[in-house]
Each structure stands twice: as C-alpha cells, then as structure tokens.
Design an enzyme around this catalytic site. Sequence first.
Site, PDB file in Angstrom:
ATOM      1  N   ALA A 252       0.771  -1.246   0.000  1.00  0.00           N
ATOM      2  CA  ALA A 252       0.000   0.000   0.000  1.00  0.00           C
ATOM      3  C   ALA A 252       0.803   1.298   0.000  1.00  0.00           C
ATOM      4  O   ALA A 252       0.329   2.304  -0.508  1.00  0.00           O
ATOM      5  CB  ALA A 252      -0.954  -0.008   1.184  1.00  0.00           C
ATOM      6  N   ALA A 253       1.981   1.327   0.625  1.00  0.00           N
ATOM      7  CA  ALA A 253       2.721   2.595   0.736  1.00  0.00           C
ATOM      8  C   ALA A 253       3.126   3.109  -0.651  1.00  0.00           C
ATOM      9  O   ALA A 253       3.434   2.297  -1.526  1.00  0.00           O
ATOM     10  CB  ALA A 253       3.968   2.404   1.592  1.00  0.00           C
TER      11      ALA A 253
ATOM     12  N   GLY B 265       0.428   5.109  -0.348  1.00  0.00           N
ATOM     13  CA  GLY B 265      -0.990   5.276  -0.030  1.00  0.00           C
ATOM     14  C   GLY B 265      -1.819   5.916  -1.126  1.00  0.00           C
ATOM     15  O   GLY B 265      -3.001   6.192  -0.929  1.00  0.00           O
TER      16      GLY B 265
ATOM     17  N   ASP C 206       4.189  -9.782   5.260  1.00  0.00           N
ATOM     18  CA  ASP C 206       4.681 -10.202   3.956  1.00  0.00           C
ATOM     19  C   ASP C 206       3.435 -10.518   3.110  1.00  0.00           C
ATOM     20  O   ASP C 206       2.598 -11.316   3.537  1.00  0.00           O
ATOM     21  CB  ASP C 206       5.560 -11.453   4.135  1.00  0.00           C
ATOM     22  CG  ASP C 206       6.217 -11.856   2.825  1.00  0.00           C
ATOM     23  OD1 ASP C 206       5.588 -11.714   1.763  1.00  0.00           O
ATOM     24  OD2 ASP C 206       7.372 -12.324   2.875  1.00  0.00           O
TER      25      ASP C 206
ATOM     26  N   ASP D 213      -0.441  -4.225  -6.307  1.00  0.00           N
ATOM     27  CA  ASP D 213       0.395  -3.249  -7.013  1.00  0.00           C
ATOM     28  C   ASP D 213       1.830  -3.616  -6.616  1.00  0.00           C
ATOM     29  O   ASP D 213       2.365  -3.109  -5.638  1.00  0.00           O
ATOM     30  CB  ASP D 213       0.014  -1.828  -6.567  1.00  0.00           C
ATOM     31  CG  ASP D 213       0.763  -0.771  -7.345  1.00  0.00           C
ATOM     32  OD1 ASP D 213       0.889  -0.913  -8.567  1.00  0.00           O
ATOM     33  OD2 ASP D 213       1.243   0.202  -6.719  1.00  0.00           O
TER      34      ASP D 213
ATOM     35  N   CYS E  14       4.533  -0.560 -12.203  1.00  0.00           N
ATOM     36  CA  CYS E  14       4.991   0.598 -12.987  1.00  0.00           C
ATOM     37  C   CYS E  14       6.224   0.189 -13.795  1.00  0.00           C
ATOM     38  O   CYS E  14       7.097   0.995 -14.069  1.00  0.00           O
ATOM     39  CB  CYS E  14       5.263   1.804 -12.094  1.00  0.00           C
ATOM     40  SG  CYS E  14       6.423   1.487 -10.763  1.00  0.00           S
TER      41      CYS E  14
END
Lengths: 311, 151
Positions: free
Chosen positions: A118-119, A121, A168, A185, A238
């Site tokens: 998530a980071a 965010g 993890d 992601d 990405c």
Amino acid sequence: MKKENIISKQFKDYFEELLQEEAEEFFEWSLKPLGSCIRVNTLKIKEKELIQRLEEKNWKLKKISFAPNGYKVIKKPMPIGKTIEHVLGYFYVQESASMIPSIVLNPKKHSIVLDMAAAPGSKTTSIAQIMMNTGIIIANEPEMNRLRVLRSNIQRMGIINTIITRMDGRSFKKIPQKFNYVLVDAPCTASGTVRRNLHIPKMWSVKAVEKLSKLQKQLILSGFESLEQNGTLVYSTCSVSVEENEEVINFLLEKKECARVEKINLKLKKHEPVLEWKNKEYDKSIKNALRILPQDNDSEGFFVCKIKKVG
Amino acid sequence: MAVILSRKEKKELINYLKERYELKNFDFTFDFLKSGKERVWVIPPEFNKINLEKLKIEFVGSYFGSYDDEKFRLSVEASQIIGPSAKKNVVLLNEENLNKWVRGENLKDFDSNNLTKGYVLIKNKNDFYGSGKYTGNIILNMLAKNRRIKD
C-alpha cells in the site's frame, strides 16, 4: 544529458528487443520531464470547488480524460506541498497512470478490500474515495520505514475505513479473512518511471527483473487465494518488462483454472500486451490487459490487469 | 495496547465535545479506539466485519485527538468533521493569521468573542485547521509539524 549516459546497455538491449521499431520513441519519452498531476479528494471537498479555488490562485489545470477527479497541472504559482489545499488534504499528488489500478478495481461501497503493497498510499486513498469511506480496506505494507508515510497520507486525506497491517504479502493466502477485492500493485523494477527517476535505467538489470518476477508470481497467487468467489483482483506494476507483467498473469492462469482475465474499458491510448516472448506463448486472454508506455498518454509506463475469480 | 473506548468513556468524550463547541445536530456514528492513555482514533464503522486472526495490525482508522490537562485536543481531521456543526470556541482567522498558523506560530491578535480558555477550533473561510490552546490572550499553536508549511 546524453541518452548514452543515462541508459545502460542492458536496458537498451532489452527494450530494443521488446519494442523493436518503437524502442527509440520509448527511450525519448522516458527522458522527457514529467509534469505533476493531482487527484481531488472528494471525501473532503467538491471537485468543482477545489478547481475554482486553485484557478483563482493562478493554477492552470487540465482534466485527465480517463481519471475521474484527476487533473494535470499545467501551471502552479508555488511548490504543490506549500499550498494550503494540500495541507488540508483536499488533493493528492499522483501520476495519472498510477490512478488507473484503483479505477479498474472500482470496489463497491461496503466491500472488504486488500491493498497488498500500500505505501505510500496513493491507491489506498483513491480506493477509499471510490468506496466513500465505507467498508474496510486492509492497507498492507511490509516495510516498517514506509508505514509512516502511508499512515500520514491516509490521515491527511481523511480516510477512516482502513486497517494498516505490516505483513509479507505472500502470507495473505493463509489468513481466514477473504476479500471482495484485492489490489496487487507489486514491487517492480519501475522501468516505466524513468521520467521521474533518471537513475532507474542505470541500475536496471535483467537479473533484478527475474528476481522480482519470482516474487510477483508469489504475491499474485497469495492475493488470488485470499479472494472470495466472484471477487476481483487487479494486478499492476509501474514496470514495462514482460517478465514482471504478462508472464506473471500467465503464471496465475496456469495455476488457477478459476482465474479469468477481464476486459478493461477505459478511454486511453495503450499498447497491445505481449502474447509471445522468448519462445514462450502466453494465454490469449491477456490481450485484455492494459500495457501503457510513456508516449501513449504523456504519463509514466504502467501495466494493469483485471482478473475475476469465477465459480 | 489499544482498547475500544467503553460506552461510558465515549459518552463522556461526546458530551465534552458537544458542550465545548456547542455542537448542534451532530451525530457521532463512529466508535473510538484508545492507545496508551492519551491518543484516540476513529474506528472504521464496519470494523466488526473483519476476522482479525493472523492479521498483524499496526494502526486502525484515523487519528481523532488526544486527552490532556485541557481535556481533549482535536486533530485537523477531527476539526474538519465536527467544525461545521460547532457554534462556539471557533476562532475565525484572517489571511495574515492563517499564514502564521500554518507555519506553526502562536496567534496574538484575533477576535476572541465567543472563546473561553481551553481548546478552540481554528477556521479560515470554510476550512478547519485543527485546534489550538486559548490561554486568555494568545492561542498556542498545536498544529502537527508534518501539517505545517515550511518556507
């Protein structure tokens, strides 16, 4: 700075083989500076109101066609972080391509969602916005030093429906809680983000791609196993290398018969996903994924795939 | 160790906030979690839907504020939630004072009508910027460092 000084031989050789006649355009666009984009936080302010406020302060903004609440910043009178509206949490600085995974996930209100990595965010806060702060998002971040920024952004955006965990990502398959939606992601070599970080093509290596591809396969499998029946998983990176994207999706489809790649309906320019690479053929349904190169929409490069767990 | 505020503690906190800021027509639909003796968090309203087994939880919900000798200090987000319903102990800043506030400075020259000693909500136009401690002549800046604008 000269292209030769920024792009390593490995990076150049890999993307010349992958993109062939389009490789030069990819390198050129990867070296172009990238402008800022913002996402209006409609949990705190109406979109029209914020845009009017910023325009009165001499900002010039252009709506991003494929991203609700997303704007490209054409002109700003001061650094974004020094604006009152940023301090108040009225908008989030987020690259346009990075807005896509949450839009594709599109969770319903009151859902239970897992954001596996998530980071900082950006996607957690946009998912919360789509869900109008209802339901629950498990915002997971394995790295302790990235939790602070995650927590700070969640707070600033006024998100109340999150539980932040530090695990993890591979261990989510073992927990009893199942999810309606999962976003993976995944950590990646970030070859789509050269416009933001010119060090990437120098540090990039085939070895790193192979190492991360193994991790990404474990993460997508864990995420898929933590999905409820009829749940939706979005996988994104990405990066624009095949081993980190199409190869990972193909791995999941081979492992899980109940995984189906779904078509993504977004009005943006894209490239065809790769269905054949290094003497290996991939499942044809992967053509429904989004492969975005920097030159397509004047953004970063990104890969996004939507997968349904069918009965 | 974090614990959910008991019914009694929750009622006391809500009554204090309602009285301090004269909240009209404000409904506290959420529950609170307390960590340590001071800090209070808004819990996601659907928290009980989740099976917490094997989840390694670091934080839950949004920081609401903290208890101290002046009773309770609200975060920026909490001020934005309850501020629009507050009828007293709200200080309306002009642009000059707002620039000082977001840079972490104490305030000396402001309209103190409708203020009593203790925590007051900081407002400019329709925006709320957390709370500061009104001592009777100045407002002490309590804005968290990561919410300030740095020159």
